[in-house]
Design a protein around this motif. Structure first.
Motif, mmCIF file in Angstrom:
data_model
loop_
_atom_site.group_PDB
_atom_site.id
_atom_site.type_symbol
_atom_site.label_atom_id
_atom_site.label_comp_id
_atom_site.label_asym_id
_atom_site.label_seq_id
_atom_site.Cartn_x
_atom_site.Cartn_y
_atom_site.Cartn_z
ATOM 1 N N TYR A 86 35.688 -19.630 42.955
ATOM 2 C CA TYR A 86 35.938 -18.390 42.222
ATOM 3 C C TYR A 86 34.626 -17.703 41.863
ATOM 4 O O TYR A 86 34.451 -16.510 42.109
ATOM 5 N N LYS A 183 44.245 -5.635 33.295
ATOM 6 C CA LYS A 183 43.493 -5.362 32.059
ATOM 7 C C LYS A 183 44.012 -4.084 31.395
ATOM 8 O O LYS A 183 44.220 -4.041 30.185
ATOM 9 N N LYS A 188 45.329 -10.445 28.574
ATOM 10 C CA LYS A 188 44.099 -11.154 28.222
ATOM 11 C C LYS A 188 43.575 -11.877 29.463
ATOM 12 O O LYS A 188 44.303 -12.066 30.438
ATOM 13 N N TYR A 189 42.291 -12.299 29.414
ATOM 14 C CA TYR A 189 41.703 -12.900 30.593
ATOM 15 C C TYR A 189 42.457 -14.150 31.059
ATOM 16 O O TYR A 189 42.705 -14.334 32.247
ATOM 17 N N THR A 190 42.849 -14.991 30.091
ATOM 18 C CA THR A 190 43.569 -16.214 30.467
ATOM 19 C C THR A 190 44.898 -15.872 31.129
ATOM 20 O O THR A 190 45.305 -16.517 32.086
ATOM 21 N N THR A 191 45.550 -14.840 30.621
ATOM 22 C CA THR A 191 46.828 -14.433 31.210
ATOM 23 C C THR A 191 46.628 -13.935 32.629
ATOM 24 O O THR A 191 47.398 -14.282 33.540
ATOM 25 N N PHE A 193 44.306 -14.762 34.644
ATOM 26 C CA PHE A 193 43.996 -15.915 35.489
ATOM 27 C C PHE A 193 45.263 -16.660 35.866
ATOM 28 O O PHE A 193 45.493 -16.998 37.022
ATOM 29 N N ARG A 194 46.117 -16.883 34.864
ATOM 30 C CA ARG A 194 47.323 -17.683 35.073
ATOM 31 C C ARG A 194 48.369 -16.928 35.888
ATOM 32 O O ARG A 194 49.022 -17.486 36.747
ATOM 33 N N LYS A 195 48.512 -15.625 35.599
ATOM 34 C CA LYS A 195 49.636 -14.898 36.191
ATOM 35 C C LYS A 195 49.273 -14.105 37.427
ATOM 36 O O LYS A 195 50.141 -13.695 38.181
ATOM 37 N N MET B 1 34.220 -15.248 31.583
ATOM 38 C CA MET B 1 33.184 -16.284 31.711
ATOM 39 C C MET B 1 31.801 -15.666 31.590
ATOM 40 O O MET B 1 31.529 -14.633 32.175
#
Lengths: 284, 256
Positions: A86, A183, A188-191, A193-195, B1
């Motif tokens: 990544y 965005k 959110k960033y985690t979302t 990434f996950r979705k 990050m």
């Protein structure tokens, strides 16, 4: 003239692959149904015994162990490799090529050399123990070499790029505007990434897992060097049936089973992903 | 990050990849047989490697096996790739399927399948068994690389060539080969590396009369860590570095 050229070149490759690819495989399948005989390669007598034998507790334990190790190796490669792929896929292009070259450089040397390098690092008086002792982190040298941990580490070391490359190829083509869209919609960033990112890279992940899992069951020389003399992997079982126990029919049956496992995995992979190009690119 | 975290992570992975090889190289200069403590710089182990004639026989065997296998695989694979690209013939799908099967067959399975075939047909294990095995596993890689390059050729070129009276062979030599040259070079380098490094398949189809380098290293490593082997492996790594640099340079030249 055209036909001569065409017949010659197609005939050459078709002949070669039919004899040494297809015929040898068929001979092996036939062999797996023959009876074992200590004095000859095999007896010309049909039997299913070799396959029945594979469910004998001794062999079955080796299968389970081999599966377990391959699973751990695949999981570790995925956890280590995904972030790497990544991050590299987000580099500017020049830096990407540099990063990939550095990743692949050690892998152009022989895999035996790499296994041996790991061996000298992990041995009781090796660099790892010396370093840990002098830092005061441990008080007695760790016995890592000749354990399952050493085999697992050695396999990860050998197979990591096979996980990284397919994932990288997948992520590199990733459309960045999707992330911006997410965005904008307030994710959110985690979302994101996950979705968004993970689901879209599933073909790469599956390809990587396939390229790691199978060799992790068969690279017998790594467990020979790092794991001592124990038969640990499916590959060691096949090797010993051929070169020590001299039971070729049983070795052939084990190989047929291995091929069957691979074929099933491949079917699942094909079924799950529409991205067929990845396999070729990853191999190269 | 965060940016710094990214670089830290990447660096960590590279450390994992390079520490084992780095250690090997550093300790190949160490003036001690077993100790991991530094006992001074020496080229002694390299000297011993250079004078180990058994080792050099294995190196020589590996080299000419790799060259022979590369040349043959390149020849067969290139012709096949061109035919697959230019012609439609019966059984084309079958040939593609066959190539795919050879690519995905696990090494160990190919090794023992060939071992069984060779011992049933009475072929002694040695140079020829290794040669056949290596050509077999190299062919698909050549086909894939050359074919993907061939796809970029404009088909009108062939029509132009035959309009101007070129025979099929002339078209091959004067048009197809020059266009495919970069693919041929990278295919050759890949085959050479695959053949020179292969252990799994070679392990089953090599005989005592024809020892090759990876098998030799494997049997030495089985006896335990030793400094001479460190020196040999460092030399091999250096050779790899040179080869990779040359191939990078060649592909860069071609782009211009």
């Amino acid at each position: 003239m055209k036909h001569k050229f065409q017949y010659f070149s197609v005939g050459l490759i078709a002949g070669w692959l039919c004899v040494f690819g297809l015929l040898s495989f068929l001979v092996m399948v036939v062999m797996s149904f023959l009876q074992h005989d200590p004095d000859h390669i095999a007896l010309w007598h049909f039997t299913l015994q070799n396959y029945v034998d594979l469910f004998n507790p001794i062999f079955f334990t080796i299968f389970l162990k081999s599966f377990y190790i391959a699973f751990m190796v695949t999981a570790a490669c995925l956890l280590l490799g995904y972030p790497f792929a990544y991050i590299v896929s987000r580099f500017p292009e020049r830096l990407q090529n540099m990063a990939l070259l550095l990743l692949l450089l050690p892998f152009w040397t022989s895999s035996v050399v790499r296994a041996y390098a790991m061996m000298s690092l992990l041995k009781t008086k090796g660099l790892l123990n010396t370093a840990l002792l002098s830092m005061g982190l441990i008080h007695e040298p760790l016995q890592i070499l000749f354990t399952n941990t050493a085999v697992t580490i050695g396999l990860i070391y050998n197979l990591l790029p096979f996980m990284i490359l397919p994932i990288y190829v997948n992520l590199e083509r990733f459309d960045v505007s999707l992330i911006e869209a997410a965005k904008d919609l307030g994710a959110k960033y985690t979302t994101i990434f996950r979705k968004v990112i993970i689901p879209l890279s599933i073909p790469g992940i599956l390809g990587g897992c396939a390229l790691v899992f199978l060799p992790a069951m068969t690279l017998f020389f790594i467990s020979d060097l790092l794991g001592g003399a124990k038969a640990l992997l499916l590959g060691n079982l096949i090797e010993s049936q051929f070169l020590m126990a001299n039971n070729w029919p049983r070795g052939a049956a084990t190989s047929v089973l291995l091929t069957a496992i691979m074929a099933i995995g491949l079917l699942v992979y094909k079924f799950k992903s529409s991205n067929k190009g990845i396999h070729y690119e990853a191999v190269i | 990050m965060k940016q710094s975290f990214r670089f830290f992570y990447i660096a960590l992975i590279y450390l994992f990849l390079y520490i084992p090889i780095g250690t090997l190289i550093i300790y190949s200069f160490n003036n001690a047989i077993f100790s991991m403590l530094w006992h001074g710089f020496t080229l002694n182990w390299y000297n011993e490697v250079l004078h180990d004639s058994n080792l050099w026989i294995a190196v020589w065997h590996s080299l000419y096996l790799a060259i022979a296998a590369t040349a043959s695989a390149l020849f067969i694979g290139t012709l096949a790739a061109i035919s697959l690209y230019r012609y439609h013939f019966r059984g084309k799908n079958m040939l593609e399927g066959l190539l795919f099967v050879v690519i995905i067959t696990p090494d160990i399975v190919m090794g023992i399948a060939l071992l069984i075939l060779f011992s049933l047909s009475g072929l002694a294990l040695g140079f020829w068994s290794l040669y056949i095995a290596h050509v077999t596993f190299c062919i698909p890689f050549v086909v894939v690389i050359v074919y993907s390059r061939a796809k970029s050729i404009d088909p009108n070129i062939f029509a132009a060539a035959s309009d101007l009276g070129a025979s099929e062979l002339q078209t091959f030599w004067h048009i197809i080969v020059p266009i495919l040259l970069p693919a041929l070079i990278s295919g050759a380098l890949l085959c050479f590396a695959l053949s020179f490094d292969d252990i799994v398949i070679s392990y089953f189809v090599s005989g005592p009369g024809f020892e090759i380098l990876p098998i030799k290293i494997f049997s030495l490593a089985r006896l335990g860590v030793n400094v001479e082997l460190n020196a040999l492996c460092s030399l091999l790594f250096a050779m790899t570095l040179v080869l990779v640099c040359v191939s990078q340079w060649v592909t860069r030249q071609k782009r211009i």
